[in-house]
Design a protein around this motif. Sequence first.
Motif, PDB file in Angstrom:
ATOM      1  N   LEU A  14       0.821  -1.212   0.000  1.00 46.29           N
ATOM      2  CA  LEU A  14       0.000   0.000   0.000  1.00 46.29           C
ATOM      3  C   LEU A  14       0.856   1.264   0.000  1.00 46.29           C
ATOM      4  CD1 LEU A  14      -2.904  -0.973   2.406  1.00 46.29           C
ATOM      5  CD2 LEU A  14      -2.937  -0.805  -0.081  1.00 46.29           C
ATOM      6  N   SER A  15       1.923   1.255   0.758  1.00 42.15           N
ATOM      7  CA  SER A  15       2.788   2.433   0.758  1.00 42.15           C
ATOM      8  C   SER A  15       3.485   2.614  -0.590  1.00 42.15           C
ATOM      9  CB  SER A  15       3.808   2.351   1.884  1.00 42.15           C
ATOM     10  OG  SER A  15       4.670   1.277   1.662  1.00 42.15           O
ATOM     11  N   MET A  16       3.833   1.518  -1.240  1.00 42.61           N
ATOM     12  CA  MET A  16       4.440   1.612  -2.565  1.00 42.61           C
ATOM     13  C   MET A  16       3.442   2.195  -3.568  1.00 42.61           C
ATOM     14  SD  MET A  16       5.655  -1.376  -5.134  1.00 42.61           S
ATOM     15  CE  MET A  16       3.958  -1.858  -5.281  1.00 42.61           C
ATOM     16  N   LEU A  17       2.204   1.733  -3.537  1.00 53.15           N
ATOM     17  CA  LEU A  17       1.187   2.257  -4.454  1.00 53.15           C
ATOM     18  C   LEU A  17       0.905   3.732  -4.186  1.00 53.15           C
ATOM     19  CD1 LEU A  17      -1.312  -0.735  -4.608  1.00 53.15           C
ATOM     20  CD2 LEU A  17       0.268   0.042  -6.370  1.00 53.15           C
ATOM     21  N   PHE A  18       0.864   4.095  -2.933  1.00 57.54           N
ATOM     22  CA  PHE A  18       0.639   5.498  -2.594  1.00 57.54           C
ATOM     23  C   PHE A  18       1.795   6.366  -3.097  1.00 57.54           C
ATOM     24  CE2 PHE A  18       1.130   9.045   0.383  1.00 57.54           C
ATOM     25  CZ  PHE A  18      -0.066   9.692   0.131  1.00 57.54           C
ATOM     26  N   THR A  19       3.015   5.892  -2.931  1.00 57.27           N
ATOM     27  CA  THR A  19       4.184   6.633  -3.392  1.00 57.27           C
ATOM     28  C   THR A  19       4.180   6.777  -4.913  1.00 57.27           C
ATOM     29  OG1 THR A  19       5.408   5.752  -1.528  1.00 57.27           O
ATOM     30  CG2 THR A  19       6.688   6.716  -3.318  1.00 57.27           C
ATOM     31  N   LEU A  20       3.829   5.707  -5.604  1.00 56.77           N
ATOM     32  CA  LEU A  20       3.756   5.793  -7.061  1.00 56.77           C
ATOM     33  C   LEU A  20       2.668   6.762  -7.516  1.00 56.77           C
ATOM     34  CD1 LEU A  20       4.275   2.067  -8.087  1.00 56.77           C
ATOM     35  CD2 LEU A  20       5.818   3.984  -8.474  1.00 56.77           C
ATOM     36  N   LEU A  21       1.565   6.775  -6.811  1.00 53.71           N
ATOM     37  CA  LEU A  21       0.496   7.714  -7.140  1.00 53.71           C
ATOM     38  C   LEU A  21       0.957   9.154  -6.941  1.00 53.71           C
ATOM     39  CD1 LEU A  21      -2.551   8.166  -7.800  1.00 53.71           C
ATOM     40  CD2 LEU A  21      -2.890   8.215  -5.340  1.00 53.71           C
ATOM     41  N   VAL A  22       1.633   9.414  -5.852  1.00 49.28           N
ATOM     42  CA  VAL A  22       2.117  10.774  -5.586  1.00 49.28           C
ATOM     43  C   VAL A  22       3.143  11.191  -6.629  1.00 49.28           C
ATOM     44  CG1 VAL A  22       3.465  12.137  -3.955  1.00 49.28           C
ATOM     45  CG2 VAL A  22       1.605  10.701  -3.132  1.00 49.28           C
ATOM     46  N   ILE A  23       4.049  10.306  -6.983  1.00 50.12           N
ATOM     47  CA  ILE A  23       5.058  10.635  -8.001  1.00 50.12           C
ATOM     48  C   ILE A  23       4.398  10.896  -9.346  1.00 50.12           C
ATOM     49  CG2 ILE A  23       6.969   9.657  -9.329  1.00 50.12           C
ATOM     50  CD1 ILE A  23       7.884   8.311  -6.743  1.00 50.12           C
ATOM     51  N   PHE A  24       3.419  10.074  -9.702  1.00 44.83           N
ATOM     52  CA  PHE A  24       2.719  10.280 -10.964  1.00 44.83           C
ATOM     53  C   PHE A  24       1.980  11.614 -10.970  1.00 44.83           C
ATOM     54  CE2 PHE A  24      -1.038   9.688 -13.659  1.00 44.83           C
ATOM     55  CZ  PHE A  24      -0.402   9.413 -14.857  1.00 44.83           C
ATOM     56  N   GLN A  25       1.341  11.955  -9.857  1.00 42.90           N
ATOM     57  CA  GLN A  25       0.628  13.226  -9.768  1.00 42.90           C
ATOM     58  C   GLN A  25       1.591  14.402  -9.887  1.00 42.90           C
ATOM     59  OE1 GLN A  25      -2.668  13.920  -9.514  1.00 42.90           O
ATOM     60  NE2 GLN A  25      -3.043  11.754  -9.854  1.00 42.90           N
ATOM     61  N   LEU A  26       2.726  14.311  -9.248  1.00 44.22           N
ATOM     62  CA  LEU A  26       3.693  15.402  -9.330  1.00 44.22           C
ATOM     63  C   LEU A  26       4.270  15.542 -10.728  1.00 44.22           C
ATOM     64  CD1 LEU A  26       5.591  14.969  -5.959  1.00 44.22           C
ATOM     65  CD2 LEU A  26       4.037  16.805  -6.593  1.00 44.22           C
ATOM     66  N   LYS A  27       4.464  14.437 -11.409  1.00 45.02           N
ATOM     67  CA  LYS A  27       4.992  14.513 -12.778  1.00 45.02           C
ATOM     68  C   LYS A  27       3.964  15.106 -13.737  1.00 45.02           C
ATOM     69  CE  LYS A  27       8.824  11.574 -12.967  1.00 45.02           C
ATOM     70  NZ  LYS A  27       9.931  12.414 -13.336  1.00 45.02           N
ATOM     71  N   THR A  28       2.709  14.717 -13.591  1.00 46.72           N
ATOM     72  CA  THR A  28       1.691  15.247 -14.496  1.00 46.72           C
ATOM     73  C   THR A  28       1.279  16.665 -14.134  1.00 46.72           C
ATOM     74  OG1 THR A  28      -0.046  14.228 -13.179  1.00 46.72           O
ATOM     75  CG2 THR A  28       0.761  12.986 -15.060  1.00 46.72           C
ATOM     76  N   LEU A  29       1.566  17.092 -12.930  1.00 46.50           N
ATOM     77  CA  LEU A  29       1.216  18.448 -12.523  1.00 46.50           C
ATOM     78  C   LEU A  29       2.071  19.482 -13.231  1.00 46.50           C
ATOM     79  CD1 LEU A  29      -0.696  19.650 -10.318  1.00 46.50           C
ATOM     80  CD2 LEU A  29       1.332  19.872  -8.908  1.00 46.50           C
ATOM     81  N   THR A  30       3.269  19.108 -13.638  1.00 46.21           N
ATOM     82  CA  THR A  30       4.158  20.066 -14.286  1.00 46.21           C
ATOM     83  C   THR A  30       3.796  20.313 -15.748  1.00 46.21           C
ATOM     84  OG1 THR A  30       5.695  18.311 -14.856  1.00 46.21           O
ATOM     85  CG2 THR A  30       6.075  19.436 -12.767  1.00 46.21           C
ATOM     86  N   HIS A  31       2.992  19.452 -16.353  1.00 49.94           N
ATOM     87  CA  HIS A  31       2.599  19.631 -17.745  1.00 49.94           C
ATOM     88  C   HIS A  31       1.405  20.561 -17.833  1.00 49.94           C
ATOM     89  CE1 HIS A  31       5.283  16.554 -19.276  1.00 49.94           C
ATOM     90  NE2 HIS A  31       4.884  15.761 -18.286  1.00 49.94           N
TER      91      HIS A  31
END
Length: 63
Positions: A14-31
Motif C-alpha cells: 500500500l505504501s508503494m502504491l501510494f508513493t507511485l500515485l504521488v510521483i505520478f501526480q507530481l509529474k503530471t502536474l508540471t505539464h
Amino acid sequence: MPQLDTSTWLINILSMLFTLLVIFQLKTLTHQYPYNPQLTSLKQKKQKTPWEMKWTKTYLPLS
C-alpha cells in the motif's frame, strides 16, 4: 525451517502504491494542457511584415 512472515506485506504494498500515485501526480502536474483542444485552429495566422504595409523601391547595385 522458519516460516515467511507476511504480516508487513500489505503495508509495504500500500505504501508503494501510494508513493507511485504521488510521483505520478507530481509529474503530471508540471505539464500544461490546453483547456479546450477543439477550439484551437490548425491554420497558421498570416503575420504582417513592415514591407507589406508600404511601397518600397528596389535599387540595382551600383555599377
